[in-house]
Scaffold this motif. Structure first.
Motif, PDB file in Angstrom:
ATOM      1  N   ASN A 133       0.804  -1.220   0.000  1.00 20.68           N
ATOM      2  CA  ASN A 133       0.000   0.000   0.000  1.00 20.68           C
ATOM      3  C   ASN A 133       0.841   1.277   0.000  1.00 20.68           C
ATOM      4  OD1 ASN A 133      -2.307  -1.480  -0.045  1.00 20.68           O
ATOM      5  ND2 ASN A 133      -2.821  -1.172   2.125  1.00 20.68           N
ATOM      6  N   GLN A 134       2.157   1.134   0.195  1.00 19.67           N
ATOM      7  CA  GLN A 134       3.038   2.300   0.162  1.00 19.67           C
ATOM      8  C   GLN A 134       3.525   2.609  -1.252  1.00 19.67           C
ATOM      9  OE1 GLN A 134       3.017   3.708   3.146  1.00 19.67           O
ATOM     10  NE2 GLN A 134       1.883   1.871   3.782  1.00 19.67           N
ATOM     11  N   ARG A 139      -0.648   0.198  -5.567  1.00 20.75           N
ATOM     12  CA  ARG A 139      -1.498  -0.152  -4.439  1.00 20.75           C
ATOM     13  C   ARG A 139      -2.958  -0.327  -4.842  1.00 20.75           C
ATOM     14  NH1 ARG A 139      -0.720   5.506  -1.135  1.00 20.75           N
ATOM     15  NH2 ARG A 139      -1.735   6.923  -2.600  1.00 20.75           N
TER      16      ARG A 139
END
Length: 245
Positions: A133-134, A139
């Motif tokens: 998700n970074q 993401r």
């Protein structure tokens, strides 16, 4: 032929459960869940040919780490008393297919290691969206990162080595050299990284064999035996289907 008497005892502490259809269904516990397995065989008992005693103890559970994800682990130790042919000993669970084996050793060959005293550790850590998700844009795919680790150690008694390391004459006049070995110099180790939640249910792992290296494919890396697809020297790809939420 083997006639075996055995039992399994499950031990847990402060474990939540529900009762449905008259059956107890365990949900979760913050403590390891222990399983004790006992087995006994006596030659002559109901036609059995082998004498042995087996004891194994395992501890397993999910270890939750908040935003860091969770680890699914299992530790096992066991001992086998008796002079036995190798299939009746502890044959470490190898995997020579494309599929990911959650309980086994994914870069170990079938029947590669055998032991009568052994310890194993198996763990999968699910980072959930912590890493993926970074990554900008990527993401949106909602993939999840997972790391794996496997360790196996064991020994063989002199009696079981002598019984199983033999030369077997074949009908064509040749000899088959039967040899067994245990991972007793150093623990066998493998580790991997993977992605899950691909299309909601596909998981792909890349796994490295960290020691006891087998470089038989180095001479011609384009040729792989059909019994070992997905293995490239000491690295392999494994695929599984799993639902992740």
């Amino acid at each position: 032929q083997t006639t075996e008497i055995g039992g399994n005892f499950r031990i847990s502490f402060n474990e939540d459960y529900i009762i449905t259809n008259g059956k107890k269904v365990y949900i979760s516990s913050n403590w390891p869940i222990f399983n004790l397995n006992l087995a006994y065989a006596k030659s002559g008992l109901l036609g059995g040919d082998l004498d042995y005693k087996k004891v194994s103890l395992s501890a397993s559970n999910w270890l939750r780490m908040g935003k860091l994800g969770y680890t699914d682990y299992k530790l096992t130790a066991g001992i086998i008393l008796g002079d036995l042919p190798y299939p009746a000993l502890n044959v470490f669970r190898g995997n020579m297919s494309w599929g990911y084996d959650k309980k086994g050793f994914n870069m170990m060959d079938y029947y590669e290691f055998v032991a009568d005293r052994y310890v194993t550790a198996v763990a999968d850590h699910h980072f959930e969206g912590l890493i993926w998700n970074q990554l900008p844009l990527l993401r949106r795919l909602k993939f999840k990162t997972v790391a794996t680790g496997r360790i196996a150690w064991g020994t063989l008694s002199r009696a079981n080595m002598a019984l199983n390391n033999v030369d077997i004459p074949l009908p064509d006049g040749t000899t088959f050299e039967q040899r067994i070995k245990a991972p007793n110099q150093l623990p066998y180790m493998e580790a991997g990284l993977g992605l899950e939640n691909i299309l909601k249910f596909i998981r792909v792992d890349g796994i490295w064999r960290l020691n006891y290296h087998n470089l038989r494919f180095m001479d011609d890396p384009t040729r792989f035996p059909k019994s070992n697809w997905g293995r490239f020297n000491n690295f392999g790809l494994r695929v599984s289907l799993t639902v992740s939420f």
